[in-house]
Write an enzyme that holds these catalytic residues in place. Structure first.
Site, PDB file in Angstrom:
ATOM      1  N   HIS A   5       0.792  -1.227   0.000  1.00  0.00           N
ATOM      2  CA  HIS A   5       0.000   0.000   0.000  1.00  0.00           C
ATOM      3  C   HIS A   5       0.828   1.283   0.000  1.00  0.00           C
ATOM      4  O   HIS A   5       0.264   2.376  -0.080  1.00  0.00           O
ATOM      5  CB  HIS A   5      -0.938   0.003   1.215  1.00  0.00           C
ATOM      6  CG  HIS A   5      -1.770  -1.229   1.320  1.00  0.00           C
ATOM      7  ND1 HIS A   5      -1.417  -2.304   2.106  1.00  0.00           N
ATOM      8  CD2 HIS A   5      -2.922  -1.579   0.694  1.00  0.00           C
ATOM      9  CE1 HIS A   5      -2.325  -3.255   1.988  1.00  0.00           C
ATOM     10  NE2 HIS A   5      -3.244  -2.842   1.139  1.00  0.00           N
ATOM     11  N   ARG A  44      -2.986   4.209  -4.750  1.00  0.00           N
ATOM     12  CA  ARG A  44      -4.406   4.491  -4.532  1.00  0.00           C
ATOM     13  C   ARG A  44      -4.665   5.974  -4.259  1.00  0.00           C
ATOM     14  O   ARG A  44      -5.644   6.340  -3.607  1.00  0.00           O
ATOM     15  CB  ARG A  44      -4.967   3.647  -3.381  1.00  0.00           C
ATOM     16  CG  ARG A  44      -4.849   2.152  -3.605  1.00  0.00           C
ATOM     17  CD  ARG A  44      -5.505   1.369  -2.489  1.00  0.00           C
ATOM     18  NE  ARG A  44      -5.373  -0.064  -2.746  1.00  0.00           N
ATOM     19  CZ  ARG A  44      -6.271  -0.980  -2.412  1.00  0.00           C
ATOM     20  NH1 ARG A  44      -7.377  -0.607  -1.815  1.00  0.00           N
ATOM     21  NH2 ARG A  44      -6.071  -2.261  -2.659  1.00  0.00           N
ATOM     22  N   ASP A 205     -17.923  19.571  12.882  1.00  0.00           N
ATOM     23  CA  ASP A 205     -19.374  19.683  12.954  1.00  0.00           C
ATOM     24  C   ASP A 205     -19.832  19.397  14.381  1.00  0.00           C
ATOM     25  O   ASP A 205     -19.145  18.697  15.132  1.00  0.00           O
ATOM     26  CB  ASP A 205     -20.048  18.722  11.979  1.00  0.00           C
ATOM     27  CG  ASP A 205     -19.694  17.273  12.254  1.00  0.00           C
ATOM     28  OD1 ASP A 205     -20.543  16.548  12.793  1.00  0.00           O
ATOM     29  OD2 ASP A 205     -18.562  16.860  11.933  1.00  0.00           O
TER      30      ASP A 205
END
Length: 238
Positions: A5, A44, A205
């Site tokens: 990865h 990715r 938030d």
């Protein structure tokens, strides 16, 4: 050598890595705060960069969303690239009236509804906590800049869209300073592999009031959190 990865080589990463969830935020941090920046990975589109902050070599890389994604990248950074400290610089939601949107919170510990730490700890409860010196240095860095921070427990949720919103009232009762999706897992990874970790989050938030920031703001602002993290690295070298 490269991992499944992370397409980098040993030495490409500094011993300290700042990890936002969003790879675009990683790019923003590198371009805004670091000098002599080099991109070191992009598998990715999970970008990683290495540069210097006031002469100190530091890396920054995205970790994606949730404990599984964060754990994969963090494990490979520690095991395969020699990383010693990881600082998550991410966003969280608030459940307490005393914590406002854009406040900075430091995760001294992290509760979770994930079973990931029970899996690694033979089904026993594991107290997922940050490294004490990293917590202390982050708080000192904030004080030096005159930034008020809240220090306490985060809650690392498995589900972003929870089917049981009453849980937020319980979190409020227990003094949770922020709800996010990674800290408990990263503290478990750090403990498993003998590394150190800390999560610093900006409230994006408020779950109770409905106030929130935009996705663009989350990707390209929250500078106070970044400066606290970077300054804390320098304090950790003293």
């Amino acid at each position: 050598m490269a991992t499944p990865h992370i397409n980098a080589e040993m030495g490409d990463f500094a011993d300290v890595v700042l990890m936002p969830g969003d790879p675009i935020r990683a790019k923003y941090i590198a371009e805004t705060f670091l000098d002599d920046v080099v991109q070191v990975c992009d598998v990715r589109n999970m970008y990683g960069f290495t540069g210097t902050y006031k002469g100190r070599k530091i890396s920054v890389m995205g970790h994606g969303m949730g404990i599984p994604s964060c754990s994969i990248y963090m494990t490979e950074l520690i095991k395969d690239f020699g990383v010693k400290k990881v600082i998550r610089v991410g966003s969280c939601g608030a459940v307490n009236e005393g914590i406002k949107v854009r406040d900075v919170v430091i995760g001294m510990g992290a509760c979770t509804d994930s079973k990931v730490n029970r899996i690694r700890f033979k089904d026993h409860d594991f107290a997922a906590i940050a490294d004490y010196e990293m917590v202390r240095n982050a708080e000192l860095a904030a004080q030096a800049r005159g930034i008020d921070v809240k220090v306490g427990n985060l809650f690392s949720a498995e589900l972003f869209y929870t089917p049981d919103p009453s849980m937020f009232d319980l979190m409020d009762k227990y003094g949770i300073v922020g709800v996010e999706m990674e800290a408990a897992g990263m503290y478990g990874v750090a403990a498993e592999y003998g590394a150190k970790a800390l999560a610093i989050c900006t409230v994006s938030d408020h779950i109770k009031t409905g106030e929130q920031t935009t996705s663009d703001e989350r990707a390209t602002t929250f500078d106070e959190m970044m400066l606290i993290a970077l300054d804390s690295v320098l304090l950790g070298d003293k």
